[in-house]
Design an enzyme around this catalytic site. Structure first.
Site, short mmCIF file in Angstrom:
data_model
loop_
_atom_site.label_atom_id
_atom_site.label_comp_id
_atom_site.label_asym_id
_atom_site.label_seq_id
_atom_site.Cartn_x
_atom_site.Cartn_y
_atom_site.Cartn_z
CB CYS A 48 16.70 71.46 22.38
SG CYS A 48 16.64 71.96 20.66
C1 LIG Z 1 12.08 72.21 19.97
S1 LIG Z 1 10.77 73.18 19.39
C2 LIG Z 1 9.45 72.03 19.40
C3 LIG Z 1 9.04 71.62 18.02
C4 LIG Z 1 7.83 70.71 17.97
N1 LIG Z 1 7.97 69.54 18.79
C5 LIG Z 1 7.54 70.29 16.52
O1 LIG Z 1 7.46 69.12 16.24
O2 LIG Z 1 7.44 71.18 15.68
C6 LIG Z 1 10.42 74.16 20.80
C7 LIG Z 1 9.25 75.12 20.57
O3 LIG Z 1 8.96 75.79 21.80
C8 LIG Z 1 8.51 77.09 21.49
N2 LIG Z 1 8.65 77.91 22.71
C9 LIG Z 1 9.79 78.44 23.23
N3 LIG Z 1 9.51 79.14 24.34
C10 LIG Z 1 8.17 79.04 24.54
C11 LIG Z 1 7.29 79.55 25.53
N4 LIG Z 1 7.75 80.29 26.53
N5 LIG Z 1 5.99 79.27 25.43
C12 LIG Z 1 5.50 78.51 24.41
N6 LIG Z 1 6.29 78.00 23.42
C13 LIG Z 1 7.61 78.26 23.50
C14 LIG Z 1 9.44 77.52 20.36
O4 LIG Z 1 8.90 78.59 19.62
C15 LIG Z 1 9.56 76.22 19.56
O5 LIG Z 1 8.62 76.17 18.52
#
Ligand SMILES: C[S@@+](CC[C@H](N)C(=O)[O-])C[C@H]1O[C@@H](n2cnc3c(N)ncnc32)[C@H](O)[C@@H]1O
Length: 481
Positions: A212
Site C-alpha cells: 500500500c
Molecule cells: C500490506 S502488507 C500485507 C500484510 C498482510 N495482509 C498481513 O496481514 O500481515 C504487503 C506485503 O506484501 C509483501 N510484498 C511486497 N512485494 C512483494 C512481492 N513482490 N512478492 C511477494 N510479496 C511482496 C510485503 O513484504 C508485505 O509483507
C-alpha cells in the site's frame, strides 16, 4: 536444466521471430533474456542507459556454463514486450533472446508436500470440505505478511483452509513460519512474480493486501507509477489463472481517492462516502476483466477493535456463480460487533505496568529528546498531540510506528491502572497485536531481541485485522453458496 533454458537453448544461434513463451495478459510484464555470459554486463549497461535507472537482475540461472538466463525487472520486461529498438537490436546483434512471460523457478515447487493422511476411506465430511460445499473452503493468501488473512479465515466458524501463502520479506516470512505449524507445506517465500499459475493448488478464494505504500497518504503517492503499485496486476493474474470462486483484497483508503477521487468530511456517527478516482477505477476494471463481479467498501475496524483503522476491502465473485457479491450485505456486517469488552478502548488491551515488555517500551531520555524535537519542529506538543488516550480507540497502527522520527507515532503516558508513566512509552508488541485483533497465542518477539522486535512492529502495522476478515469471509461465502 531449467525448462525455459531447454526451450531456448537452440534459439541462441538463430533468433526466433515467434518465441513460444507467452506475454502475460494481466499480470506485471515479466521475462528473461538468454545471453552469452560475456554480453551480460554490456546488456545491463544499455538497459540502465535506456531506462534511466539502476537495473538489477531478479535472478540469474547459470544452468549452462556459457549462457545465462537473466530474469528482468518488470520495467525492463515491459520495454522488451514493447520491442524497445535499442534493446532489441542489442539482443539481435549478440545472438541473445528475449523470453517474454518466463518466470524464475516456481517457489511453489519448493514447498514440502503436506504429511499424507492415514489411508482410510474418505469420510463424508472430508469429501464435502474438499469441494467447499459444507462451509469449508480453500484459499490462497498473496502478500501474506504475517498471516492476518489466514487468522481471520481459518477461524473454525469461518471454515477456511490456507493452501498456499506467498511473501517476499524474510522477516515477515519467519514470523509467519513461527506461528503456523504447516508453513513448510504452505508458505512459498519469494517474489509473487515468480509464482507460476501452472502449479497453483485448487482453491476457492484468493485474498491479499497488496503493498500500500504507493497509495498511502503517508507515502509519496506515486500510485501506479511506483513498481509496487503495479502488484495488483499479479492478483489479477492469479485470479485469471486460478479462477477461484471469489476474492477479498485490502488496501488503504488513499487508493480509492487517488487521482481525482474524493471522500466526504468526517461527521460523527456518519460513514464517510468515497468517490473513486482513476487509479481505483482502473484496478476495479482489471479485476472485472478477469471474469468477476466486483464490489468494495471502506470499513473502519473501530467497530470491531479498539483501533481506528480505515481500509478499503474489494470483494469479487466469479460471474458464472450468479449474483454473488451483489447480495453482499455490507451494512449487516458492520453491525456484527464483537463483545463490547473486546472492542472497547486502549485501556482494555494494555499490559501491566511492571511487565518487562512495558518497561522495555519506555523511551530513553535521548529518545524522548528526539521525539520532543520532532514535535517542536512541527509546532506541536508531545504530551497532547503525541498522546494515546487510553479511554479512546487507538489511532491507526502504521508500519513505521516504532520510529522516533515518525510524527504519526503516538505514545502511552498513563498505565492501565491510571498511574502516570515515568516517561512516555510505545505500545508494546503484544498491545499492538491485540489492537489488530490477533489472538493471544500469536507469538511475538521478547523485548530482549531488539532487532526482531523492530521487525515485528513493522509487520504488525502492515497487517489486516483478522476479526474483520472473518466476517467478510463468512458473508462472502454465504453469498455464493
Ligand atoms: C500490506 S502488507 C500485507 C500484510 C498482510 N495482509 C498481513 O496481514 O500481515 C504487503 C506485503 O506484501 C509483501 N510484498 C511486497 N512485494 C512483494 C512481492 N513482490 N512478492 C511477494 N510479496 C511482496 C510485503 O513484504 C508485505 O509483507
Amino acid at each position: 536444466m531449467h525448462a525455459s533454458a531447454l526451450l531456448f537453448a537452440a534459439a541462441l544461434t538463430s533468433i526466433s521471430l515467434d518465441p513460444p513463451a507467452m506475454k502475460n495478459p494481466v499480470g506485471i510484464s515479466i521475462g528473461a533474456v538468454r545471453l552469452r555470459r560475456q554480453h551480460a554486463h554490456s546488456f545491463q549497461k544499455i538497459l540502465q542507459d535506456e531506462l534511466k535507472q539502476r537495473v538489477r537482475w531478479r535472478g540469474v540461472d547459470k544452468d549452462d556454463p556459457e549462457v545465462l538466463t537473466l530474469h528482468l525487472p518488470a520495467v525492463a520486461a515491459a520495454s522488451l514486450d514493447d520491442e524497445h529498438p535499442e534493446l532489441t537490436r542489442f539482443l539481435r546483434e549478440n545472438k541473445g533472446e528475449y523470453l517474454p512471460g518466463v518466470r524464475k523457478k516456481c517457489p511453489t515447487l519448493a514447498l514440502k508436500p503436506p504429511p499424507s493422511p492415514p489411508p482410510s476411506p474418505p469420510s463424508k465430511k472430508a469429501k464435502k470440505d474438499d469441494d467447499g460445499s459444507s462451509g469449508g473452503f480453500r484459499f490462497v493468501e498473496l502478500f501474506a505478511g504475517i498471516g492476518g488473512f489466514r487468522l481471520g479465515l481459518e477461524r473454525p466458524d469461518v471454515g477456511g483452509k490456507c493452501v498456499l501463502a506467498n511473501e517476499i520479506d524474510p522477516h515477515a516470512a519467519s514470523i509467519y513460519r513461527e506461528n503456523f505449524a504447516d508453513s513448510d507445506s504452505c508458505l512459498a517465500e519469494g517474489d509473487v512474480l515468480d509464482l507460476s499459475g501452472d502449479n497453483l493448488p485448487k482453491f476457492d478464494m484468493l485474498v491479499g493486501g497488496f503493498p500500500c505504500q504507493p497509495f498511502s497518504n503517508r507515502g509519496e503517492q506515486k500510485g501506479l507509477d511506483d513498481d509496487r503499485g503495479q502488484l495488483y496486476r499479479e492478483m489479477a493474474r492469479i485470479l485469471k489463472e486460478g479462477q477461484p470462486k471469489c476474492f477479498i483484497f485490502e488496501n488503504v483508503p488513499g487508493l480509492v481517492t487517488m487521482d481525482g477521487g474524493s471522500r466526504t468530511g468526517r461527521v460523527k456517527g456518519e460513514r464517510p462516502r468515497f468517490t473513486p478516482g482513476a487509479v481505483f477505477e482502473r484496478i476495479l476494471k482489471t479485476m472485472r476483466s478477469c471474469g468477476y463481479n466486483v464490489d468494495w467498501q471502506v470499513l473502519n475496524s473501530r467497530k470491531f477493535l479498539p483501533q481506528m483503522r480505515e481500509r478499503v476491502y474489494i470483494i469479487g465473485t466469479r460471474i458464472d456463480l450468479g449474483p454473488g457479491c451483489e447480495k453482499f450485505n455490507w451494512d449487516s456486517l458492520i453491525l456484527k460487533d464483537l463483545k463490547e469488552e473486546e472492542t472497547a478502548t486502549v485501556r482494555n488491551i494494555m499490559e501491566p505496568k511492571d511487565s518487562p515488555a512495558v518497561i522495555a517500551s519506555e523511551l530513553t531520555p535521548a529518545q524522548l529528546a528526539k521525539v520532543k524535537s520532532v514535535h517542536s519542529k512541527r509546532g506541536t506538543i508531545l504530551s497532547e498531540d503525541g498522546r494515546i488516550d487510553p479511554d479512546c480507540k487507538a489511532p491507526t497502527l502504521i508500519s513505521r510506528y516504532h520510529t522516533l522520527s515518525s510524527f504519526s507515532t503516538k505514545f502511552i503516558f498513563e498505565e492501565a491502572d491510571g498511574t502516570p508513566c515515568r516517561r512516555p512509552r510505545y505500545l508494546t508488541p503484544r498491545e499492538c497485536t491485540r489492537l489488530m485483533g490477533f489472538p493471544e497465542d500469536f507469538i511475538v518477539p521478547t523485548h530482549e531481541d531488539a532487532k526482531a522486535t523492530n521487525k515485528y512492529y513493522h509487520a504488525i502495522g502492515n497487517a489486516v485485522c483478522p476479526p474483520l476478515i472473518s466476517v467478510l469471509g463468512m458473508e462472502l461465502m454465504n453469498c455464493i453458496r
